[in-house]
Design an enzyme around this catalytic site. Sequence first.
Site, mmCIF file in Angstrom:
data_model
loop_
_atom_site.group_PDB
_atom_site.id
_atom_site.type_symbol
_atom_site.label_atom_id
_atom_site.label_comp_id
_atom_site.label_asym_id
_atom_site.label_seq_id
_atom_site.Cartn_x
_atom_site.Cartn_y
_atom_site.Cartn_z
ATOM 1 C CD GLN A 87 54.485 60.110 44.409
ATOM 2 O OE1 GLN A 87 55.554 60.197 44.476
ATOM 3 N NE2 GLN A 87 53.557 60.226 45.381
ATOM 4 C CG ASN A 100 55.587 64.349 45.035
ATOM 5 O OD1 ASN A 100 55.416 64.544 46.226
ATOM 6 N ND2 ASN A 100 55.190 63.166 44.531
ATOM 7 N NE ARG A 101 51.683 65.269 49.687
ATOM 8 C CZ ARG A 101 51.095 64.734 48.798
ATOM 9 N NH1 ARG A 101 52.127 63.818 47.738
ATOM 10 N NH2 ARG A 101 50.012 64.725 48.518
ATOM 11 C CG ASP A 118 50.112 59.723 46.692
ATOM 12 O OD1 ASP A 118 50.971 59.952 45.665
ATOM 13 O OD2 ASP A 118 49.478 60.301 47.173
ATOM 14 C CD GLU A 149 52.044 62.100 40.081
ATOM 15 O OE1 GLU A 149 52.629 63.231 40.399
ATOM 16 O OE2 GLU A 149 51.398 61.452 40.682
ATOM 17 C CG HIS A 208 51.332 68.585 42.260
ATOM 18 N ND1 HIS A 208 52.461 67.923 42.267
ATOM 19 C CD2 HIS A 208 50.210 67.748 42.548
ATOM 20 C CE1 HIS A 208 52.171 66.368 42.231
ATOM 21 N NE2 HIS A 208 50.749 66.501 42.513
ATOM 22 C CG HIS A 220 49.503 64.655 38.291
ATOM 23 N ND1 HIS A 220 48.282 64.080 38.375
ATOM 24 C CD2 HIS A 220 50.108 65.027 39.459
ATOM 25 C CE1 HIS A 220 48.234 63.740 39.688
ATOM 26 N NE2 HIS A 220 49.228 64.346 40.327
ATOM 27 C CB SER A 221 48.408 61.657 32.208
ATOM 28 O OG SER A 221 48.502 62.867 31.329
ATOM 29 C CE1 TYR A 222 45.058 62.937 38.157
ATOM 30 C CE2 TYR A 222 44.112 60.908 39.432
ATOM 31 C CZ TYR A 222 44.807 62.523 39.460
ATOM 32 O OH TYR A 222 44.983 62.993 40.715
HETATM 33 C C1 GLA Z 1 50.072 63.533 43.459
HETATM 34 C C2 GLA Z 1 50.414 63.234 44.848
HETATM 35 C C3 GLA Z 1 48.994 62.919 45.540
HETATM 36 C C4 GLA Z 1 47.910 63.659 45.090
HETATM 37 C C5 GLA Z 1 48.041 63.887 43.512
HETATM 38 C C6 GLA Z 1 46.838 64.907 43.247
HETATM 39 O O1 GLA Z 1 50.066 62.240 42.918
HETATM 40 O O2 GLA Z 1 51.482 62.329 45.326
HETATM 41 O O3 GLA Z 1 49.206 62.505 46.855
HETATM 42 O O4 GLA Z 1 48.344 64.809 45.644
HETATM 43 O O5 GLA Z 1 49.175 64.203 43.184
HETATM 44 O O6 GLA Z 1 45.607 64.537 43.880
#
Ligand code: GLA
Length: 370
Positions: A304, A101-102, A267, A332, A127, A196-198
């Site tokens: 997240q 994350n940020r 998000d 996440e 990330h 970070h799986s979707y």
């Molecule tokens: C995380 C971030 C999102 C995005 C994804 C990857 O979930 O919070 O903003 O950057 O990763 O695309």
Amino acid sequence: MTWARAILLTMTFSTIATALQASVTKAPFGKTQDGTPVEIYTITSGKAEARIMTYGARVVSLKVPDRDGKVGDVVLGYNSVAEYQADPSTYFGSIVGRYGNRLAKGTFAIDGKEYHVPVNNNGQSLHGGTLGFDKLVWTGKEIPDGVEMTLVSKDGDMGYPGTMTTHAKYTLHGATLRIDYTLSTDKTTVANITNHSYFNLSGDGSGSILDEIITIPASRYTPVTPVLIPTGIEPVAGTPFDFTKPTVIGKRIDEANEQLKIAGGYDHNWVLNGQMGVLHEAAKVEDPKSGRVLTVTTTEPGVQFYTGNFLDGTFKGKTGAVYAKHAGLCLETQHFPDSPNHPSFPSTLLKPGQPRHSTTIFTFTTEAKK
Ligand code: GLA
């Protein structure tokens, strides 16, 4: 009981135990652009199958049964390392770090000393920076029921202090995928690690996740600035961020809400009600179509919930289907974004001699048509 009978019984039990154990196989999965070989581990439990590769310690596929027992792949991803490398921004299936994350402006301080790490997302660091853990080749080792992935990030890697070692043990029991993380360092650093799986419970490439139903046991979340940096902690009550009761994901996603607008959907980081360090529920997702249910439990304080807002049809996945907006959702489990710059958030400092352990468990079950 005779000795012969006792021995026979013991043998029967050990046979059953062996049958319950997952099988693990390893195979080559091509090479990265710079020629580093990548391996893929296939873990088969009898009920489910997980494939995890050493590039980014990524979950490439995860096959679990639907309500009719039909097995389907429920995570997004690609068929080759080259495709993963051609996509720097989705982080499909990877373990992100050193700071998942940020981090605001890629800046933080430890003991009064300021550090600057690469900014790669609207002037913020996302990330772990330009070459985060998701883009590195980890070392895989077969363990009972799974694989242990290890990554050593050297002192100064992406600007972070200290040589940090990450172990991520993936194990599969029935239709439950468990990840146990251990982080350690030789100098104080900051760390936030997650997978970070979707997920798309109807199946990879089957379209949007907006009809799936989510519950997040969290009374609070961390709203964000226009560049997705938390401003603090706010209650979810009375907002489209209240998922304390099962709610269709798409129900409120287009409401005129500033936070939804900023992120183009969900998000955000939810502050979980459960106690950090103890396993508690992070989210439950139900798919009315397939009957699949995913329950995520974790020892982390936050999650997240990201609705794949930045997927824009650029990339085609394993099935050949194009990944459009909302083709998958991420859960996440994590410490909160930008924690080093928010003294009131749980600390993300990792100190020498004090390894950090955390666990996240993805359990798949099914439910009947309602
Ligand atoms: C995380 C971030 C999102 C995005 C994804 C990857 O979930 O919070 O903003 O950057 O990763 O695309």
